[in-house]
Scaffold this active site. Sequence first.
Site, PDB file in Angstrom:
ATOM      1  N   HIS A 170      -3.195   7.051   2.019  1.00 54.53           N
ATOM      2  CA  HIS A 170      -3.668   5.733   1.579  1.00 54.53           C
ATOM      3  C   HIS A 170      -5.042   5.485   2.200  1.00 54.53           C
ATOM      4  O   HIS A 170      -5.238   5.656   3.405  1.00 54.53           O
ATOM      5  CB  HIS A 170      -2.657   4.673   2.022  1.00 54.53           C
ATOM      6  CG  HIS A 170      -3.181   3.288   1.904  1.00 54.53           C
ATOM      7  ND1 HIS A 170      -3.786   2.816   0.752  1.00 54.53           N
ATOM      8  CD2 HIS A 170      -3.215   2.257   2.796  1.00 54.53           C
ATOM      9  CE1 HIS A 170      -4.145   1.560   0.943  1.00 54.53           C
ATOM     10  NE2 HIS A 170      -3.821   1.212   2.166  1.00 54.53           N
ATOM     11  N   CYS A 195       0.813  -1.218   0.000  1.00 53.86           N
ATOM     12  CA  CYS A 195       0.000   0.000   0.000  1.00 53.86           C
ATOM     13  C   CYS A 195       0.850   1.274   0.000  1.00 53.86           C
ATOM     14  O   CYS A 195       0.323   2.370  -0.155  1.00 53.86           O
ATOM     15  CB  CYS A 195      -0.941   0.009   1.190  1.00 53.86           C
ATOM     16  SG  CYS A 195      -1.983  -1.447   1.244  1.00 53.86           S
ATOM     17  N   ASN A 226     -10.168  -0.301   0.348  1.00 48.24           N
ATOM     18  CA  ASN A 226      -8.704  -0.195   0.312  1.00 48.24           C
ATOM     19  C   ASN A 226      -8.213  -0.850  -0.982  1.00 48.24           C
ATOM     20  O   ASN A 226      -8.273  -2.069  -1.126  1.00 48.24           O
ATOM     21  CB  ASN A 226      -8.151  -0.905   1.556  1.00 48.24           C
ATOM     22  CG  ASN A 226      -6.635  -0.921   1.602  1.00 48.24           C
ATOM     23  OD1 ASN A 226      -5.973  -0.681   0.600  1.00 48.24           O
ATOM     24  ND2 ASN A 226      -6.092  -1.221   2.763  1.00 48.24           N
TER      25      ASN A 226
HETATM   26  O1  UT7 Z   1      -3.587  -1.238   3.581  1.00 45.38           O
HETATM   27  C1  UT7 Z   1      -3.152  -1.964   4.674  1.00 45.38           C
HETATM   28  C2  UT7 Z   1      -3.418  -1.255   5.874  1.00 45.38           C
HETATM   29  N1  UT7 Z   1      -4.437  -1.944   6.653  1.00 45.38           N
HETATM   30  C3  UT7 Z   1      -5.089  -1.220   7.528  1.00 45.38           C
HETATM   31  O2  UT7 Z   1      -4.928  -0.035   7.603  1.00 45.38           O
HETATM   32  C4  UT7 Z   1      -6.026  -1.916   8.495  1.00 45.38           C
HETATM   33  C5  UT7 Z   1      -5.882  -1.278   9.866  1.00 45.38           C
HETATM   34  N2  UT7 Z   1      -6.843  -1.812  10.811  1.00 45.38           N
HETATM   35  C6  UT7 Z   1      -8.149  -1.437  10.788  1.00 45.38           C
HETATM   36  O3  UT7 Z   1      -8.562  -0.668   9.952  1.00 45.38           O
HETATM   37  C7  UT7 Z   1      -9.051  -1.968  11.865  1.00 45.38           C
HETATM   38  O4  UT7 Z   1      -8.272  -2.620  12.850  1.00 45.38           O
HETATM   39  C8  UT7 Z   1     -10.125  -2.950  11.326  1.00 45.38           C
HETATM   40  C9  UT7 Z   1     -11.165  -2.199  10.522  1.00 45.38           C
HETATM   41  C10 UT7 Z   1      -9.490  -4.037  10.490  1.00 45.38           C
HETATM   42  C11 UT7 Z   1     -10.844  -3.613  12.509  1.00 45.38           C
HETATM   43  O5  UT7 Z   1     -11.424  -2.613  13.345  1.00 45.38           O
HETATM   44  P1  UT7 Z   1     -11.213  -2.663  14.910  1.00 45.38           P
HETATM   45  O6  UT7 Z   1     -12.001  -1.559  15.484  1.00 45.38           O
HETATM   46  O7  UT7 Z   1      -9.755  -2.711  15.205  1.00 45.38           O
HETATM   47  O8  UT7 Z   1     -11.921  -4.014  15.281  1.00 45.38           O
HETATM   48  P2  UT7 Z   1     -11.288  -5.270  16.040  1.00 45.38           P
HETATM   49  O9  UT7 Z   1     -10.368  -6.013  15.171  1.00 45.38           O
HETATM   50  O10 UT7 Z   1     -10.811  -4.833  17.396  1.00 45.38           O
HETATM   51  O11 UT7 Z   1     -12.577  -6.147  16.264  1.00 45.38           O
HETATM   52  C12 UT7 Z   1     -13.633  -5.726  17.143  1.00 45.38           C
HETATM   53  C13 UT7 Z   1     -14.721  -6.792  17.119  1.00 45.38           C
HETATM   54  C14 UT7 Z   1     -14.194  -8.194  17.335  1.00 45.38           C
HETATM   55  O12 UT7 Z   1     -15.153  -8.886  18.097  1.00 45.38           O
HETATM   56  P3  UT7 Z   1     -14.956  -9.097  19.675  1.00 45.38           P
HETATM   57  O13 UT7 Z   1     -13.667  -9.833  19.808  1.00 45.38           O
HETATM   58  O14 UT7 Z   1     -14.916  -7.717  20.260  1.00 45.38           O
HETATM   59  O15 UT7 Z   1     -16.176  -9.881  20.069  1.00 45.38           O
HETATM   60  C15 UT7 Z   1     -14.141  -8.776  15.960  1.00 45.38           C
HETATM   61  O16 UT7 Z   1     -14.289 -10.189  15.956  1.00 45.38           O
HETATM   62  O17 UT7 Z   1     -15.350  -6.789  15.835  1.00 45.38           O
HETATM   63  C16 UT7 Z   1     -15.325  -8.115  15.304  1.00 45.38           C
HETATM   64  N3  UT7 Z   1     -15.227  -8.018  13.846  1.00 45.38           N
HETATM   65  C17 UT7 Z   1     -16.312  -7.848  13.069  1.00 45.38           C
HETATM   66  N4  UT7 Z   1     -17.615  -7.759  13.351  1.00 45.38           N
HETATM   67  C18 UT7 Z   1     -18.468  -7.565  12.327  1.00 45.38           C
HETATM   68  C19 UT7 Z   1     -14.126  -8.034  13.075  1.00 45.38           C
HETATM   69  N5  UT7 Z   1     -14.465  -7.877  11.781  1.00 45.38           N
HETATM   70  C20 UT7 Z   1     -15.817  -7.765  11.756  1.00 45.38           C
HETATM   71  C21 UT7 Z   1     -16.744  -7.579  10.720  1.00 45.38           C
HETATM   72  N6  UT7 Z   1     -18.052  -7.479  11.061  1.00 45.38           N
HETATM   73  N7  UT7 Z   1     -16.388  -7.466   9.437  1.00 45.38           N
END
Ligand code: UT7
Length: 334
Positions: free
Chosen positions: A259, A118, A289
Amino acid sequence: MVLNQLGIGIAITGSGSATPEVTLDNRQLSQMVETSDEWITTRTGIRERHLSDTEGSLKAIATKAAERALAMAGIAPKDLDLIVLATSTPDDLFGSASQIQASLGASQAVAFDLTAACSGFVFGLVTASQFIRTGVYQNVLLIGADVLSRWVDWSDRSTCVLFGDGAGAVILQAQEQDNLLGFELRSDGNQNSCLQLEYKAQKQEIVKGVVVGQGTYRPIAMNGKEVYRFAVQKVPEVIEKALFRSNITAEEVDWLLLHQANQRILDAVAQRLSISGEKVLSNLAHYGNTSAASIPLALDEAVREGKIQPGEVIAAAGFGAGLTWGSAIFRWGK
Ligand code: UT7
């Protein structure tokens, strides 16, 4: 840092972009995995993404984006000296830049791929600029293009909601005034495991005692939380460094062009730099993305909408797998 030792500067004189026609919205995704429009929208800002089908190729969208950039710059494919294709998803692992060179009819241009995930567009911008600054080449086509849908695990809700396919391109030309004001590039391979599209080999004995590893690439695997933390910490730092090298203050920045990974990351970076929300370019709601394509895609849209005007200062920054990150500060146009 002396950027312009020979008195040759860089102008970014054209942009273009292209995305596949097929779209997938959050509602459709919620039929595939356990997710919701509400979760995806509030956590990422993404509403839909464009996806290539089996007929679609990286070459097709990259060529279209390049043709549009050439038209805006008002130069012919035969005028190009160099084509740099930033991608992690070539049609051919040996490289796709030459195929694009052929489809454009850019017969005088040398072409090669560059991989920095990226961060690829920013790394490519700096790489391409070196060839201009040294006086070797005058007209360069830089493309950022990716078809990540090929490598997404469509059953993994933590990653499949994030990515889309697309291509963006710019034309860089030699001129006296230097409109690439400064840059800073970084890598940290110690954090490589945070975001990978890894080759996995299986042993194959081709003759007694000689084993080779044949396999394929595993789908994208990401520790979202770690990458998020890395982005909001490192991206403001690298932009500040690039601004310092450019002798520009954050107040003088007209547009923040990051990005397009997550709206929350865009907002957090802008806040850290005290850059107001109206200056933040964002189109991730419609594309997700798109990896190396996201910066030139957002740039091209903003130019064609008449938002970005010639002479305005753009602070661009890419970040992602590697881990890699980097920023380039430039003025749009001649
Ligand atoms: O280009 C490469 C660069 N990549 C990035 O910039 C990605 C950077 N990271 C992010 O943008 C965020 O970390 C994400 C959008 C990927 C995830 O958001 P988050 O607020 O960090 O969520 P999380 O991973 O802490 O997950 C929170 C909860 C979890 O459930 P529990 O453990 O709290 O029960 C996940 O299992 O959300 C759950 N979860 C979802 N729920 C519904 C994870 N993905 C999903 C989903 N739908 N798609």
